[in-house]
Design a protein around this motif. Structure first.
Motif, PDB file in Angstrom:
ATOM      1  N   LEU A  56       0.804  -1.302   0.095  1.00 43.28           N
ATOM      2  CA  LEU A  56      -0.146   0.050  -0.076  1.00 43.28           C
ATOM      3  C   LEU A  56       0.922   1.195   0.001  1.00 43.28           C
ATOM      4  O   LEU A  56       0.738   2.136  -0.895  1.00 43.28           O
ATOM      5  N   TYR A  57       1.932   1.096   0.978  1.00 43.27           N
ATOM      6  CA  TYR A  57       2.919   2.653   1.010  1.00 43.27           C
ATOM      7  C   TYR A  57       3.611   2.402  -0.269  1.00 43.27           C
ATOM      8  O   TYR A  57       3.980   3.631  -0.834  1.00 43.27           O
ATOM      9  N   THR A  58       4.046   1.530  -0.861  1.00 46.24           N
ATOM     10  CA  THR A  58       4.805   1.470  -2.079  1.00 46.24           C
ATOM     11  C   THR A  58       3.940   2.030  -3.060  1.00 46.24           C
ATOM     12  O   THR A  58       4.631   3.135  -3.959  1.00 46.24           O
ATOM     13  N   LEU A  59       2.659   1.951  -3.294  1.00 47.95           N
ATOM     14  CA  LEU A  59       1.990   2.481  -4.406  1.00 47.95           C
ATOM     15  C   LEU A  59       1.495   3.888  -4.022  1.00 47.95           C
ATOM     16  O   LEU A  59       1.408   4.748  -4.745  1.00 47.95           O
ATOM     17  N   LEU A  60       1.145   4.328  -2.771  1.00 45.49           N
ATOM     18  CA  LEU A  60       0.926   5.437  -2.043  1.00 45.49           C
ATOM     19  C   LEU A  60       2.008   6.294  -2.742  1.00 45.49           C
ATOM     20  O   LEU A  60       1.777   7.598  -3.078  1.00 45.49           O
ATOM     21  N   GLY A  61       3.248   6.057  -2.154  1.00 43.35           N
ATOM     22  CA  GLY A  61       4.444   6.727  -2.384  1.00 43.35           C
ATOM     23  C   GLY A  61       4.623   7.237  -3.814  1.00 43.35           C
ATOM     24  O   GLY A  61       4.996   8.067  -4.123  1.00 43.35           O
ATOM     25  N   ALA A  62       4.396   6.021  -4.749  1.00 41.22           N
ATOM     26  CA  ALA A  62       4.702   6.223  -6.099  1.00 41.22           C
ATOM     27  C   ALA A  62       3.397   7.331  -6.792  1.00 41.22           C
ATOM     28  O   ALA A  62       3.724   8.086  -7.444  1.00 41.22           O
ATOM     29  N   MET A  74      -3.076  -0.417  -5.164  1.00 44.18           N
ATOM     30  CA  MET A  74      -3.072  -0.027  -3.743  1.00 44.18           C
ATOM     31  C   MET A  74      -4.227  -0.971  -3.015  1.00 44.18           C
ATOM     32  O   MET A  74      -4.099  -1.682  -2.252  1.00 44.18           O
ATOM     33  N   VAL A  75      -5.349  -0.947  -3.931  1.00 37.42           N
ATOM     34  CA  VAL A  75      -6.573  -1.787  -3.408  1.00 37.42           C
ATOM     35  C   VAL A  75      -6.322  -3.252  -3.317  1.00 37.42           C
ATOM     36  O   VAL A  75      -6.582  -4.192  -2.491  1.00 37.42           O
ATOM     37  N   ALA A  76      -5.454  -3.608  -4.503  1.00 39.40           N
ATOM     38  CA  ALA A  76      -5.306  -4.980  -4.598  1.00 39.40           C
ATOM     39  C   ALA A  76      -4.263  -5.493  -3.716  1.00 39.40           C
ATOM     40  O   ALA A  76      -4.244  -6.693  -2.978  1.00 39.40           O
ATOM     41  N   ALA A  77      -3.296  -4.658  -3.623  1.00 40.45           N
ATOM     42  CA  ALA A  77      -1.966  -4.968  -2.491  1.00 40.45           C
ATOM     43  C   ALA A  77      -2.476  -5.150  -0.853  1.00 40.45           C
ATOM     44  O   ALA A  77      -2.129  -6.271  -0.379  1.00 40.45           O
ATOM     45  N   ILE A  78      -3.160  -4.216  -0.573  1.00 39.76           N
ATOM     46  CA  ILE A  78      -3.882  -4.380   0.983  1.00 39.76           C
ATOM     47  C   ILE A  78      -4.854  -5.410   1.009  1.00 39.76           C
ATOM     48  O   ILE A  78      -4.591  -6.471   1.806  1.00 39.76           O
ATOM     49  N   THR A  79      -5.617  -5.756  -0.146  1.00 39.93           N
ATOM     50  CA  THR A  79      -6.654  -6.480   0.323  1.00 39.93           C
ATOM     51  C   THR A  79      -6.274  -8.230   0.027  1.00 39.93           C
ATOM     52  O   THR A  79      -6.438  -8.886   0.920  1.00 39.93           O
ATOM     53  N   ILE A  80      -5.516  -8.240  -1.221  1.00 38.07           N
ATOM     54  CA  ILE A  80      -4.900  -9.562  -1.348  1.00 38.07           C
ATOM     55  C   ILE A  80      -3.755  -9.885  -0.300  1.00 38.07           C
ATOM     56  O   ILE A  80      -3.558 -11.077  -0.055  1.00 38.07           O
ATOM     57  N   GLY A  81      -3.011  -8.983   0.158  1.00 37.28           N
ATOM     58  CA  GLY A  81      -1.932  -9.022   1.132  1.00 37.28           C
ATOM     59  C   GLY A  81      -2.733  -9.644   2.592  1.00 37.28           C
ATOM     60  O   GLY A  81      -2.187 -10.578   2.961  1.00 37.28           O
ATOM     61  N   ILE A  82      -3.615  -9.122   2.975  1.00 35.89           N
ATOM     62  CA  ILE A  82      -4.482  -9.592   3.876  1.00 35.89           C
ATOM     63  C   ILE A  82      -5.020 -11.179   3.900  1.00 35.89           C
ATOM     64  O   ILE A  82      -4.897 -11.982   4.672  1.00 35.89           O
ATOM     65  N   LEU A  83      -5.596 -11.415   2.783  1.00 35.85           N
ATOM     66  CA  LEU A  83      -6.407 -12.602   2.325  1.00 35.85           C
ATOM     67  C   LEU A  83      -4.956 -13.639   2.232  1.00 35.85           C
ATOM     68  O   LEU A  83      -5.230 -14.913   2.767  1.00 35.85           O
ATOM     69  N   SER A  84      -3.891 -13.357   1.950  1.00 35.86           N
ATOM     70  CA  SER A  84      -2.697 -14.174   1.771  1.00 35.86           C
ATOM     71  C   SER A  84      -2.355 -15.081   3.113  1.00 35.86           C
ATOM     72  O   SER A  84      -1.661 -15.973   3.067  1.00 35.86           O
ATOM     73  N   ASP A  85      -2.569 -14.136   4.087  1.00 34.10           N
ATOM     74  CA  ASP A  85      -2.441 -15.044   5.493  1.00 34.10           C
ATOM     75  C   ASP A  85      -3.164 -16.295   5.785  1.00 34.10           C
ATOM     76  O   ASP A  85      -2.753 -17.028   6.423  1.00 34.10           O
ATOM     77  N   ARG A  86      -4.320 -16.408   4.926  1.00 34.18           N
ATOM     78  CA  ARG A  86      -5.169 -17.474   4.913  1.00 34.18           C
ATOM     79  C   ARG A  86      -4.937 -18.485   3.674  1.00 34.18           C
ATOM     80  O   ARG A  86      -5.924 -19.260   3.673  1.00 34.18           O
ATOM     81  N   LEU A  87      -4.331 -17.969   2.696  1.00 38.09           N
ATOM     82  CA  LEU A  87      -4.220 -18.698   1.343  1.00 38.09           C
ATOM     83  C   LEU A  87      -2.907 -19.062   0.993  1.00 38.09           C
ATOM     84  O   LEU A  87      -1.968 -18.667   1.862  1.00 38.09           O
ATOM     85  N   ASN A  88      -2.660 -19.937   0.109  1.00 36.28           N
ATOM     86  CA  ASN A  88      -1.423 -20.115  -0.578  1.00 36.28           C
ATOM     87  C   ASN A  88      -0.816 -19.215  -1.291  1.00 36.28           C
ATOM     88  O   ASN A  88      -0.990 -18.863  -2.272  1.00 36.28           O
ATOM     89  N   ARG A  89       0.238 -18.411  -0.629  1.00 39.32           N
ATOM     90  CA  ARG A  89       1.028 -17.357  -1.265  1.00 39.32           C
ATOM     91  C   ARG A  89       1.558 -17.637  -2.710  1.00 39.32           C
ATOM     92  O   ARG A  89       1.613 -16.979  -3.554  1.00 39.32           O
ATOM     93  N   ARG A  90       2.353 -18.930  -2.637  1.00 43.34           N
ATOM     94  CA  ARG A  90       2.837 -19.186  -4.010  1.00 43.34           C
ATOM     95  C   ARG A  90       2.106 -19.276  -4.921  1.00 43.34           C
ATOM     96  O   ARG A  90       2.445 -18.698  -6.038  1.00 43.34           O
ATOM     97  N   ASN A  91       0.861 -19.706  -4.573  1.00 41.01           N
ATOM     98  CA  ASN A  91      -0.075 -19.929  -6.062  1.00 41.01           C
ATOM     99  C   ASN A  91      -0.573 -18.736  -6.214  1.00 41.01           C
ATOM    100  O   ASN A  91      -0.911 -18.384  -7.581  1.00 41.01           O
ATOM    101  N   LEU A  92      -0.865 -17.953  -5.364  1.00 39.39           N
ATOM    102  CA  LEU A  92      -1.351 -16.566  -5.533  1.00 39.39           C
ATOM    103  C   LEU A  92      -0.361 -15.765  -6.472  1.00 39.39           C
ATOM    104  O   LEU A  92      -0.719 -15.100  -7.530  1.00 39.39           O
ATOM    105  N   ILE A  93       0.820 -15.861  -6.262  1.00 37.27           N
ATOM    106  CA  ILE A  93       1.877 -14.839  -6.942  1.00 37.27           C
ATOM    107  C   ILE A  93       2.089 -15.857  -8.423  1.00 37.27           C
ATOM    108  O   ILE A  93       2.225 -14.936  -9.308  1.00 37.27           O
ATOM    109  N   ALA A  94       1.981 -16.802  -8.399  1.00 41.44           N
ATOM    110  CA  ALA A  94       2.270 -17.683  -9.853  1.00 41.44           C
ATOM    111  C   ALA A  94       1.269 -17.234 -10.775  1.00 41.44           C
ATOM    112  O   ALA A  94       1.414 -16.900 -11.811  1.00 41.44           O
ATOM    113  N   VAL A  95      -0.308 -17.215 -10.349  1.00 44.85           N
ATOM    114  CA  VAL A  95      -1.292 -16.873 -10.946  1.00 44.85           C
ATOM    115  C   VAL A  95      -1.136 -15.509 -11.386  1.00 44.85           C
ATOM    116  O   VAL A  95      -1.466 -14.967 -12.555  1.00 44.85           O
TER     117      VAL A  95
END
Length: 345
Positions: free
Chosen positions: A151-157, A277-298
């Motif tokens: 979120l901050y990365t994108l806000l700074g940009a 920004m919306v994708a980063a914070i939303t999917i970042g929080i969801l990734s605590d409960r999902l498979n991060r590797r698969n999310l990044i690959a897709v």
């Protein structure tokens, strides 16, 4: 009440402020300031070559600074902490690094010196900052922490795009450069203050020497293959993202032939940043409960397919739709990549 060992959202949010400062510098400098500077001092037929040479050499030196900074901070014995000394050193070096391009007449030497200096300074700090997710954040909160970083990365940009475009259009290049250094230093200071009670050297840390740092980088430890493949994948992903940042202005000028390419770049950048920004914070929080590797690959596969469609955009409006889809996928990568890296470490 929080479980023992967990971090408050406030701690995670303020620890991530460094990402705002470094993104403010990297994105606006690479996408706006450096191409405009090169355009002003180079004939049109050589602009792409000169831009690629300046950016490539500078970023290569920044990568070396980033890696060595991380290794030296691993072995720090400073009473000021494990990560904070190099984090603050990079922040303090950013302002003098910018001075050649801000104060001297425009030339290839001054442009190259400042861009090289800012790459080394920011990467010196970033190398010490990146391990904080593994150092200080529990595993089940790393997705949230990475979401804040994204979120901050994108806000700074976004802030950098807006402020720097306004200053450059007003002919205030020196002021734009000084703003970059000041914001970066501010972000480094906020993060260093946040971690001051928790940032401690390891009791077993050995002496930090250049030779030891180089050996640490080159030594492959048992079980590290997954991390090495992940870093290679992120290298390829970030190469694609960074390349378009540098050449986006020229793409809009020569391929889409828009009337005002700088304004079009600003509009595209702001759209991308809002979606990301919306994708980063939303999917970042969801990734605590999902498979991060698969999310990044897709997300990486979809981002690559979207980039392949860019040359076929018949008009700027279609390109904006493509850019929005690309931003959704890269935001997902930003929101989960650091969390996966910290878990692998």
């Amino acid at each position: 009440r929080r479980a023992p060992g967990t971090r408050s959202p406030r701690f995670l949010a303020t620890m991530a402020v460094f990402s705002l400062g470094v993104s403010f510098v990297w994105v606006s400098y690479s996408a706006i300031i450096l191409p405009v500077q090169v355009q002003a001092i180079t004939p049109p037929e050589r602009q792409g070559l000169v831009l690629g040479a300046v950016a490539g050499l500078s970023v290569l030196c920044g990568i070396v600074a980033n890696i060595l900074s991380g290794v030296f901070s691993d072995r720090s014995r400073s009473r000021w902490g494990r990560r904070r000394p190099l984090l603050l050193a990079g922040g303090l070096l950013a302002l003098p690094a910018i001075l050649p391009a801000a104060l001297l007449p425009p030339s290839l030497a001054s442009v190259f010196a400042s861009y090289l200096g800012i790459q080394v300074a920011t990467n010196l700090a970033a190398g010490a900052y990146q391990p904080l997710l593994a150092d200080l954040v529990p595993g089940d909160q790393r997705g949230m922490a990475a979401g804040f970083i994204g979120l901050y990365t994108l806000l700074g940009a976004a802030l950098g795009f807006g402020a720097v475009t306004l200053l450059v259009n007003a002919g205030q290049m020196a002021l734009a450069l000084l703003a970059l250094g000041s914001v970066f230093l501010g972000g480094a200071c906020v993060t260093a203050w946040t971690i001051r009670r928790d940032d401690r050297p390891l009791p077993i840390a050995g002496a930090a020497t250049l030779g030891q740092a180089l050996r640490d980088v080159a030594r492959l430890r048992p079980g590290s293959q997954g991390f090495l493949w992940f870093t290679l994948a992120m290298l390829l992903v970030n190469t694609s993202v960074a390349s378009f940042q540098y050449f986006g202005l020229y793409y809009l000028q020569t391929v889409l032939e828009v009337a005002n390419p700088l304004t079009a770049l600003q509009a595209t950048g702001l759209l991308n940043l809002l979606v990301s920004m919306v994708a980063a914070i939303t999917i970042g929080i969801l990734s605590d409960r999902l498979n991060r590797r698969n999310l990044i690959a897709v997300a990486s596969a979809l981002a690559g397919l979207t980039v392949l469609s860019f040359p076929f955009a018949p008009a700027f409006a279609i390109f904006l739709v493509q850019a929005g889809a690309y931003a959704l996928t890269t935001g997902a990568i930003l929101g989960t990549g650091r969390a996966l890296a910290a878990g692998l470490v």
